[in-house]
Design a protein around this motif. Sequence first.
Motif, PDB file in Angstrom:
ATOM      1  N   TRP A  89      46.898  37.351  39.729  1.00 27.35           N
ATOM      2  CA  TRP A  89      45.590  38.272  40.707  1.00 27.35           C
ATOM      3  C   TRP A  89      44.922  38.581  40.800  1.00 27.35           C
ATOM      4  N   THR A  90      44.611  39.371  39.280  1.00 29.98           N
ATOM      5  CA  THR A  90      43.186  39.547  39.308  1.00 29.98           C
ATOM      6  C   THR A  90      41.985  38.775  38.845  1.00 29.98           C
ATOM      7  N   LEU A  91      42.544  37.552  38.033  1.00 29.19           N
ATOM      8  CA  LEU A  91      41.575  36.526  38.027  1.00 29.19           C
ATOM      9  C   LEU A  91      41.433  35.672  39.448  1.00 29.19           C
ATOM     10  N   VAL A  92      42.240  35.774  40.174  1.00 28.97           N
ATOM     11  CA  VAL A  92      42.575  34.241  41.230  1.00 28.97           C
ATOM     12  C   VAL A  92      41.521  35.339  42.493  1.00 28.97           C
ATOM     13  N   ASP A  93      41.769  36.409  42.527  1.00 28.66           N
ATOM     14  CA  ASP A  93      41.614  37.386  43.250  1.00 28.66           C
ATOM     15  C   ASP A  93      40.338  38.042  43.333  1.00 28.66           C
ATOM     16  N   LYS A  94      40.351  38.474  42.106  1.00 34.89           N
ATOM     17  CA  LYS A  94      39.396  39.387  41.891  1.00 34.89           C
ATOM     18  C   LYS A  94      38.013  38.949  41.177  1.00 34.89           C
ATOM     19  N   SER A  95      37.997  37.394  40.496  1.00 34.06           N
ATOM     20  CA  SER A  95      37.016  36.746  40.077  1.00 34.06           C
ATOM     21  C   SER A  95      36.152  36.779  40.760  1.00 34.06           C
ATOM     22  N   ASP A  96      35.585  36.820  41.782  1.00 28.12           N
ATOM     23  CA  ASP A  96      34.342  37.402  42.246  1.00 28.12           C
ATOM     24  C   ASP A  96      33.687  38.696  41.460  1.00 28.12           C
ATOM     25  N   TYR A  97      34.136  39.705  42.020  1.00 33.59           N
ATOM     26  CA  TYR A  97      34.091  40.856  41.244  1.00 33.59           C
ATOM     27  C   TYR A  97      33.796  40.778  39.974  1.00 33.59           C
ATOM     28  N   ILE A  98      34.026  40.410  38.974  1.00 35.17           N
ATOM     29  CA  ILE A  98      34.192  39.854  38.053  1.00 35.17           C
ATOM     30  C   ILE A  98      32.878  39.322  37.175  1.00 35.17           C
ATOM     31  N   TYR A 117      36.668  43.404  31.233  1.00 36.50           N
ATOM     32  CA  TYR A 117      37.701  42.561  32.292  1.00 36.50           C
ATOM     33  C   TYR A 117      39.123  41.868  32.784  1.00 36.50           C
ATOM     34  N   MET A 118      37.760  40.641  32.058  1.00 35.89           N
ATOM     35  CA  MET A 118      38.180  39.012  31.928  1.00 35.89           C
ATOM     36  C   MET A 118      39.725  39.539  31.303  1.00 35.89           C
ATOM     37  N   ILE A 119      39.164  39.753  30.125  1.00 37.18           N
ATOM     38  CA  ILE A 119      40.184  39.492  28.868  1.00 37.18           C
ATOM     39  C   ILE A 119      40.907  41.114  29.246  1.00 37.18           C
ATOM     40  N   ALA A 120      41.517  41.980  30.166  1.00 36.97           N
ATOM     41  CA  ALA A 120      42.298  43.008  30.252  1.00 36.97           C
ATOM     42  C   ALA A 120      43.291  42.105  30.981  1.00 36.97           C
ATOM     43  N   ALA A 121      42.536  40.890  31.957  1.00 35.34           N
ATOM     44  CA  ALA A 121      43.717  40.615  33.085  1.00 35.34           C
ATOM     45  C   ALA A 121      44.695  38.959  31.984  1.00 35.34           C
ATOM     46  N   ILE A 123      45.371  40.056  29.167  1.00 39.76           N
ATOM     47  CA  ILE A 123      46.440  40.234  28.072  1.00 39.76           C
ATOM     48  C   ILE A 123      47.949  40.582  29.200  1.00 39.76           C
ATOM     49  N   LEU A 124      47.068  40.687  30.938  1.00 42.21           N
ATOM     50  CA  LEU A 124      48.235  41.685  31.076  1.00 42.21           C
ATOM     51  C   LEU A 124      48.945  39.787  31.854  1.00 42.21           C
ATOM     52  N   ILE A 125      48.445  38.943  31.455  1.00 41.22           N
ATOM     53  CA  ILE A 125      49.380  38.103  32.207  1.00 41.22           C
ATOM     54  C   ILE A 125      50.526  37.714  30.700  1.00 41.22           C
ATOM     55  N   GLY A 126      49.644  38.042  29.269  1.00 36.72           N
ATOM     56  CA  GLY A 126      50.329  37.597  27.561  1.00 36.72           C
ATOM     57  C   GLY A 126      51.376  39.339  27.744  1.00 36.72           C
ATOM     58  N   ALA A 127      51.341  40.184  28.497  1.00 37.69           N
ATOM     59  CA  ALA A 127      52.410  40.406  28.755  1.00 37.69           C
ATOM     60  C   ALA A 127      53.306  40.741  29.276  1.00 37.69           C
ATOM     61  N   GLN A 166      40.283  53.645  40.466  1.00 39.40           N
ATOM     62  CA  GLN A 166      42.120  53.951  40.025  1.00 39.40           C
ATOM     63  C   GLN A 166      42.725  52.871  40.299  1.00 39.40           C
ATOM     64  N   HIS A 167      42.352  51.432  39.769  1.00 37.81           N
ATOM     65  CA  HIS A 167      43.439  49.980  39.253  1.00 37.81           C
ATOM     66  C   HIS A 167      43.971  50.905  37.829  1.00 37.81           C
ATOM     67  N   LEU A 168      42.994  51.627  37.300  1.00 36.61           N
ATOM     68  CA  LEU A 168      43.088  52.019  36.060  1.00 36.61           C
ATOM     69  C   LEU A 168      44.474  53.259  35.733  1.00 36.61           C
ATOM     70  N   LEU A 169      43.988  53.914  36.701  1.00 36.17           N
ATOM     71  CA  LEU A 169      45.251  54.904  36.792  1.00 36.17           C
ATOM     72  C   LEU A 169      46.383  54.218  37.301  1.00 36.17           C
ATOM     73  N   ILE A 170      46.237  53.482  38.374  1.00 38.06           N
ATOM     74  CA  ILE A 170      47.805  52.473  38.320  1.00 38.06           C
ATOM     75  C   ILE A 170      48.480  51.833  37.824  1.00 38.06           C
ATOM     76  N   LEU A 171      47.827  51.335  37.243  1.00 38.31           N
ATOM     77  CA  LEU A 171      48.419  50.619  35.890  1.00 38.31           C
ATOM     78  C   LEU A 171      48.604  51.813  34.530  1.00 38.31           C
TER      79      LEU A 171
END
Length: 260
Positions: A40-49, A57-61, A63-67, A225-230
């Motif tokens: 979702w981060t890569l697809v929906d928030k790709s514009d922000y990135i 932030y791309m790497i973090a996304a 990492i989430l997929i790999g994890a 905020q998203h960092l806190l949620i994660l």
Amino acid sequence: MAEAEEKHNSCGTICLKYLLFIFNLLFWLAGGAVMAVGIWTLVDKSDYISLLSSSTYMIAAFILIGAGAVVMFTGILGCCATIREQRALLLVFCVLLLIIFLLEITAGILAFFYYQECFPLCYQLNAELRADLKERMVENYQQPGQEHITRAIDRLQQDLKCCGSNNSADWRDGAWIQTPGADRRLVPDSCCKTPTDHCGLRDHPSNIYKVEGGCISKLEEFILQHLLILGSVGLGIAFIQIVGMIFTCCLYRSLKEEIY
């Protein structure tokens, strides 16, 4: 007496198997959720990135997929070990759970540590990223070959209800404003509270978003905020894994007793 004890062990083993199987199912679903967040981060928030020069932030996304993939694999392994009652697989599963647990605890603590360090004193991206974001917004907007940047800026300003990198006055120095294509606009139409064609002719607070700190502060707030949620989700899942490790150890011991 021995027969009653054997029956008791068998019942205990069956209960542990069901409990561990349910845990593995939930663990597998959690892995799928983590992977979905990364996608979702890569697809929906790709514009922000795309507005950020850093690839962090791309790497973090990724990492989430790999994890998420590792967690799903571990969940499947746990189900196989539980159904087959293989002590070797149970041991591997328990070790993987422990490794994932330690990684999640570390990631969660680092996320909270970074959040506490930044809020409320710095609460900002580093100066290089801030300067680069401002340059991308005012220099690349509506420029040839920069359609993806233009689309990202328009979406950013509408989604986060902001205008300009630091404030709406930043657009006065923008390359686009100086061209005939701006058609006497003072700000892009995406700055308007109700976007319409040529609504950017007026930059009054009643017409456009006037936010202290501009889009940069809004983007910083969004990221933190998203960092806190994660971090919270990571720590929550990590402590749930303790239950899974307890069930695994109990089943491992129960199978050992039945063998002997």
